[in-house]
Design a protein around this motif. Sequence first.
Motif, mmCIF file in Angstrom:
data_model
loop_
_atom_site.group_PDB
_atom_site.id
_atom_site.type_symbol
_atom_site.label_atom_id
_atom_site.label_comp_id
_atom_site.label_asym_id
_atom_site.label_seq_id
_atom_site.Cartn_x
_atom_site.Cartn_y
_atom_site.Cartn_z
ATOM 1 N N LYS A 79 -4.503 -1.557 -6.817
ATOM 2 C CA LYS A 79 -5.369 -0.597 -6.141
ATOM 3 C C LYS A 79 -6.410 -1.287 -5.266
ATOM 4 O O LYS A 79 -6.610 -0.906 -4.103
ATOM 5 N N PHE A 80 -7.075 -2.306 -5.789
ATOM 6 C CA PHE A 80 -8.098 -2.998 -5.017
ATOM 7 C C PHE A 80 -7.500 -3.725 -3.814
ATOM 8 O O PHE A 80 -8.127 -3.826 -2.765
ATOM 9 N N SER A 81 -6.280 -4.230 -3.965
ATOM 10 C CA SER A 81 -5.618 -4.896 -2.838
ATOM 11 C C SER A 81 -5.406 -3.917 -1.686
ATOM 12 O O SER A 81 -5.611 -4.262 -0.514
ATOM 13 N N ILE A 82 -4.993 -2.709 -2.020
ATOM 14 C CA ILE A 82 -4.786 -1.684 -0.988
ATOM 15 C C ILE A 82 -6.103 -1.353 -0.296
ATOM 16 O O ILE A 82 -6.155 -1.183 0.932
ATOM 17 N N CYS A 87 -9.904 -2.019 4.598
ATOM 18 C CA CYS A 87 -11.090 -2.603 5.240
ATOM 19 C C CYS A 87 -10.689 -3.510 6.408
ATOM 20 O O CYS A 87 -11.317 -3.483 7.481
ATOM 21 N N ILE A 88 -9.664 -4.319 6.203
ATOM 22 C CA ILE A 88 -9.202 -5.214 7.270
ATOM 23 C C ILE A 88 -8.677 -4.406 8.453
ATOM 24 O O ILE A 88 -8.901 -4.765 9.621
ATOM 25 N N TRP A 89 -8.007 -3.300 8.166
ATOM 26 C CA TRP A 89 -7.481 -2.450 9.240
ATOM 27 C C TRP A 89 -8.619 -1.937 10.136
ATOM 28 O O TRP A 89 -8.477 -1.869 11.350
ATOM 29 N N LEU A 90 -9.731 -1.562 9.529
ATOM 30 C CA LEU A 90 -10.858 -1.058 10.308
ATOM 31 C C LEU A 90 -11.372 -2.125 11.281
ATOM 32 O O LEU A 90 -11.733 -1.823 12.418
ATOM 33 N N LEU A 184 -7.954 6.322 3.206
ATOM 34 C CA LEU A 184 -7.319 5.492 2.181
ATOM 35 C C LEU A 184 -8.372 4.772 1.346
ATOM 36 O O LEU A 184 -8.277 4.733 0.108
ATOM 37 N N LEU A 185 -9.366 4.211 2.002
ATOM 38 C CA LEU A 185 -10.416 3.471 1.312
ATOM 39 C C LEU A 185 -11.143 4.354 0.314
ATOM 40 O O LEU A 185 -11.397 3.962 -0.838
#
Length: 521
Positions: A79-82, A87-90, A184-185
């Motif tokens: 879950k935390f990996s997703i 965050c990286i996508w943003l 998603l976040l």
Amino acid sequence: MYVISNFYFITGIAVIGGALFGFDIAAMSAVIGTDQYREYFFGGSISSTVQGGITSAMPGGAFLGSIASGFLSDAMGRKFSIQIGACIWLIGCTLSCASQNIAMLILGRLVNGLAVGICSAQVPVYVSEVARSDIRGRLVGCQQWAITWGIMIMFYISFGCSYIKSTASFRIPWGVQMLPATSLLIGCMFIPRSPRWLARKGRWQEAEDVLALLHGGGDKEHPYVRQEMSEIRIMVELEKQNADATIWEIFKGPILYRTHIAISTQVWSQLTGVNVMMYYVTYIFKMAGLTGSTVLVSSSIQYVINVVMTIPALYFLDKAGRRRTFLAGSLLMATWLFANAGLMATHGNPAPPGGIDGIPAASWIVHGPASKALIASSYLFVASFACTWGPASWVYPPELFSQRHRSKAVSFAVSCNWLFNFALGYFVPPAFQNIQWKVYIIFGVFCLAMSIHVFLAFPETAGKTLEEVESMFAEHVPAWKTRVGKTKDSELPPESNGTVPPSRSGSKSPELDRVIDEKEV
């Protein structure tokens, strides 16, 4: 904090990570044919080589992200990996949206790729570890459905923005991509952690709480919960003498065979030629004689087909099984690819120097009724992929591995997907420019080859618990002799019309029962 217990809501949140990839595909494929994009980044005439580099930057980043995701997931959880991927996508969307030149655009897409790599590898792992065996294919397959929704939604947004006569025509779509990542976040805050990951970390109470929440309505004494807990406990007992798997371990001993299947699944899904249809569909339709906004409208029909035809797969993937789905899909896709090659070869001719509308990759022109047949075959190809290899290629790899190897093995397999995605994204524009319709023959031959490989080497995993799949590999059952596992109604939790009859161990696996017998002795 409130934790969601419904499988479908949990899956709906997690697979937004898959939708990110879909958003990226459409946000690029819809803008590369617009005058605003060509003028701003290329001064009017697109270079096939440079555009291939821009397109392939995302899968290049995804290759790195998926490799890293295995270590990240084992350390911090699925879950935390997703959430980290979101965050990286943003960050990547911010860079792309603000791009002032090609280098900055490539950097933004590379960062976006890191996020896609993490999410695409770990969402299937997470969903497979929380899902029931009888609907696992349906739930993990929702990742592909989310991808198709992302493609369609973003394509229509980009199509609408194409009428804006400024750089906002592509900056708005690239900025809008931040909305699903934000959802998603936030949504991941309300879904449970993987019970199998918790058990592997020795957090047994939390693992039991999650299983009770998911499978027993909160009742830890529910027979199905006891059965799942028993199988997980025994499997962890078998593995606990070893530390977390290294990336090299998946290439040794009996695990190597499973790794080869997982990698092949992901690589073959790219070699179907689906990226020819997705990233560069506007080029294909220009070669079929379509012009102006008609190109984008016709392209959008393909994306609607992609969404609609994924739905049947979510129903029959668990009933028909993985093997039949793969075989039917590869043979159908080969048919449409060879049809496209034949139509272009017999009813077309080379485009003028420089290609159509200043696009060198649009290097062939098809005339008359054959152009409509070319479009129809393209639609049929997408329909065939959408209901077979599209969802099945995400469902299959996580089912092949034990808890100890699953995260790293799947992350490596998915990294191979992105490696070939990168290569094909770079290869296709120059290929269309130089060998024209022969591109379709190459992918058609790949589809025939994958049919043979699936028949000989891909065992059936549908209907089996993850622990039962482990036992199947231990018994070395030939792939062509494996069948869909049948879960009795009496073995399902209450939402599936029954309860599990109490048993000595709750285990349905001969291998696990053997271990129990040894421990009792």
